[in-house]
Design a protein around this motif. Structure first.
Motif, PDB file in Angstrom:
ATOM      1  N   HIS A   1       0.783  -1.088   0.005  1.00  0.00           N
ATOM      2  CA  HIS A   1      -0.083  -0.004  -0.092  1.00  0.00           C
ATOM      3  C   HIS A   1       0.774   1.329   0.068  1.00  0.00           C
ATOM      4  O   HIS A   1       0.547   2.137  -0.872  1.00  0.00           O
ATOM      5  N   VAL A   2       1.880   1.037   0.794  1.00  0.00           N
ATOM      6  CA  VAL A   2       2.820   2.399   0.888  1.00  0.00           C
ATOM      7  C   VAL A   2       3.408   2.523  -0.575  1.00  0.00           C
ATOM      8  O   VAL A   2       3.459   3.714  -1.187  1.00  0.00           O
ATOM      9  N   LEU A   3       4.065   1.279  -1.261  1.00  0.00           N
ATOM     10  CA  LEU A   3       4.595   1.526  -2.315  1.00  0.00           C
ATOM     11  C   LEU A   3       3.744   2.014  -3.583  1.00  0.00           C
ATOM     12  O   LEU A   3       4.192   2.659  -4.365  1.00  0.00           O
ATOM     13  N   ALA A   4       2.577   1.688  -3.430  1.00  0.00           N
ATOM     14  CA  ALA A   4       1.521   2.161  -4.273  1.00  0.00           C
ATOM     15  C   ALA A   4       1.471   3.570  -4.464  1.00  0.00           C
ATOM     16  O   ALA A   4       1.285   4.378  -5.577  1.00  0.00           O
ATOM     17  N   HIS A   5       1.721   4.018  -3.321  1.00  0.00           N
ATOM     18  CA  HIS A   5       1.359   5.739  -3.176  1.00  0.00           C
ATOM     19  C   HIS A   5       2.799   6.457  -3.168  1.00  0.00           C
ATOM     20  O   HIS A   5       2.985   7.298  -3.261  1.00  0.00           O
ATOM     21  N   SER A   6       3.959   5.540  -3.026  1.00  0.00           N
ATOM     22  CA  SER A   6       5.244   6.080  -2.852  1.00  0.00           C
ATOM     23  C   SER A   6       6.305   5.103  -3.344  1.00  0.00           C
ATOM     24  O   SER A   6       7.030   4.326  -2.765  1.00  0.00           O
ATOM     25  N   PRO A   7       6.236   4.809  -4.773  1.00  0.00           N
ATOM     26  CA  PRO A   7       6.968   3.746  -5.406  1.00  0.00           C
ATOM     27  C   PRO A   7       8.429   3.764  -5.206  1.00  0.00           C
ATOM     28  O   PRO A   7       9.217   2.707  -5.271  1.00  0.00           O
ATOM     29  N   LYS A   8       8.912   4.943  -4.934  1.00  0.00           N
ATOM     30  CA  LYS A   8      10.336   5.289  -4.659  1.00  0.00           C
ATOM     31  C   LYS A   8      10.850   5.199  -3.319  1.00  0.00           C
ATOM     32  O   LYS A   8      11.833   5.666  -2.912  1.00  0.00           O
ATOM     33  N   ASN A   9      10.008   4.600  -2.335  1.00  0.00           N
ATOM     34  CA  ASN A   9      10.272   4.650  -0.944  1.00  0.00           C
ATOM     35  C   ASN A   9      11.220   3.410  -0.910  1.00  0.00           C
ATOM     36  O   ASN A   9      10.993   2.118  -0.620  1.00  0.00           O
ATOM     37  N   ALA A  10      12.346   3.651  -0.542  1.00  0.00           N
ATOM     38  CA  ALA A  10      13.455   2.412  -0.374  1.00  0.00           C
ATOM     39  C   ALA A  10      13.283   1.909   1.000  1.00  0.00           C
ATOM     40  O   ALA A  10      13.316   0.548   0.955  1.00  0.00           O
TER      41      ALA A  10
END
Length: 464
Positions: free
Chosen positions: A29-38
């Motif tokens: 869910h986080v990556l869907a909204h922030s795909p560059k979140n390492a």
């Protein structure tokens, strides 16, 4: 509305609670909204690793490192996942990068040591463990690891002392009793409670110490899982067998089975193998005569050659518990045992229950493997049917699983296929073991190469 950091913490809380699917859902869910979140990618990689999906964990760690190349945690985790995939050189490069970015990074030092130990370069692995102890001299995991390595090498004086650090690690089990732990004191006229501390295979291997202490003059009580009691009822030297959680009679000492092996060695410089419990074709475990005859009849009806004649019955077992930390090194796919199916006059009988049994439905030579009926061990207790089945076979070929210990403890002829670096109890060389006179060990010469091991076993079976 929660922040990304708060969402990741929610996911991590679920992750730590063992709810991996829910945690992965949060990370995605986080990556869907922030795909560059390492950070989210690393959390996701850890979840995949904990699901034993090592390839997927490698993929997301690499994705995180494209976004943030200066990320020692990601490099360390990448190295550990690559280790589990057997990609040694790439794992070494990743761990070296982690340490280059964060000198003294303890987790990376541990993982680098473990990488080389499991690759068979033990001295190289010890170097990194030694560096780890310079960072944290009282790190229980590192000391425990050193203990395992020295036990593997047969350096028992060092090995047992270091291995005792396991009791400082999370998950170590002792009954909640005020009684002191036995450390080699005179046992004449004394009573002692013994118990397993690890898995079922360990319990089967080391319950023999009850007989050793009985001969030393002790009254011996053994506490174990209730389902194991029928199997262990035949073990010599036990005055009273108790289920876990039951009230314990007054005792002078307590000890795990492995404590006894350790402190018996301190006193005698001998392993507590109890070799007097073995004779030709017999060990310290005995199957029920009724069950043994039941399975003898079943074998006569179902394990036959193509022409209906009797054949040599060889039991096979290829997969241990995949949750075991070393399972990737000790288990093999069923298809690797294919050469055994080509030996004239041999019928293969599956001893695989639960994990790995679905491979019998994948075709190939598996179609010729004899399957046992459902309900094995469900009536009389854990391993009771299996013990009777083993005593009606001409031999067993298995990886390092509880079946290996059960066969050895029964005195059944058993061949154990070992990875390049096996569990400490098998030592790092030799074709036999003092623990089980009827056991033969066949070892990998190259990490991950089961074909050579099985070929050697097939040739030996064909000649015997």
């Amino acid at each position: 509305m929660p922040t990304v950091h708060e969402l990741l913490q929610q996911g991590w809380q679920r992750h730590q609670a063992g709810k991996l699917d829910q945690a992965i859902e949060v990370y995605r869910h986080v990556l869907a909204h922030s795909p560059k979140n390492a950070d989210a990618l690393v959390y996701l990689g850890i979840a995949f690793f904990d699901q034993r999906d090592f390839a997927q964990s490698v993929s997301v760690y690499r994705e995180a490192l494209v976004i943030r190349p200066q990320f020692p945690i990601a490099w360390n985790n990448l190295g550990n996942s690559l280790r589990m995939l057997g990609q040694i050189d790439e794992a070494e490069q990743a761990l070296a990068t982690a340490l280059g970015q964060q000198p003294g990074y303890l987790s990376a030092l541990k993982n680098r040591g473990t990488l080389w130990v499991w690759a068979g370069e033990i001295e190289r692995g010890l170097r990194w463990y030694a560096e780890g102890l310079q960072v944290d001299p009282k790190n229980a995991e590192l000391h425990r690891n050193l203990g395992v390595i020295h036990l593997l090498l047969g350096n028992y004086d060092v090995g047992w002392a270091e291995y005792r650090w396991r009791w400082a690690m999370p998950g170590a089990y002792r009954p909640n009793l005020p009684t002191p732990v036995w450390q080699g004191q005179d046992l004449v006229g004394k009573s002692i409670l013994l118990y397993p501390e690890q898995g079922r295979g360990d319990a089967i291997q080391f319950i023999r110490v009850a007989s050793v202490l009985k001969q030393a003059g002790a009254t011996v009580y053994v506490q174990c899982a209730a389902e194991m009691m029928p199997l262990f009822s035949s073990v010599p030297g036990i005055d009273l067998l108790l289920p876990d959680g039951s009230v314990v009679p007054p005792i002078d000492y307590q000890a795990s089975f492995l404590d006894v092996v350790d402190f018996w060695y301190q006193q005698t410089k001998q392993l507590a193998v109890a070799d007097q419990l073995f004779s030709a074709g017999r060990g310290y475990l005995v199957s029920s005569p009724v069950q043994s005859e039941t399975w003898a009849q079943w074998m006569r009806q179902h394990v036959l050659g193509a022409d209906g004649s009797a054949t040599r019955r060889i039991g096979i077992n290829w997969q241990g518990n995949p949750e075991h930390h070393a399972d990737v090194y000790r288990s093999m796919p069923l298809e690797s045992l294919g050469p055994l199916a080509n030996i004239p006059g041999v019928s293969l009988v599956s001893l695989q229950f639960g994990y790995g049994a679905s491979q019998l439905d994948e075709g190939g030579f598996a179609n010729s493997v004899v399957r046992l009926p459902p309900g094995i061990d469900s009536a009389a207790g854990a391993f009771t049917d299996t013990a009777a089945i083993l005593q009606n076979l001409d031999g067993v070929v298995t990886t390092d699983t509880s079946i290996a210990h059960l066969a050895g403890a029964l005195g059944v002829n058993v061949t154990v296929l070992l990875g390049k670096v096996p569990d400490w109890r098998w030592l790092n060389q030799g074709a036999d073991t003092p623990w089980y006179p009827s056991m033969r060990l066949v070892r990998q010469t190259e990490m991950g190469d089961w074909a050579d091991v099985v070929d050697r076993v097939a040739k030996q079976l064909a000649l015997s």
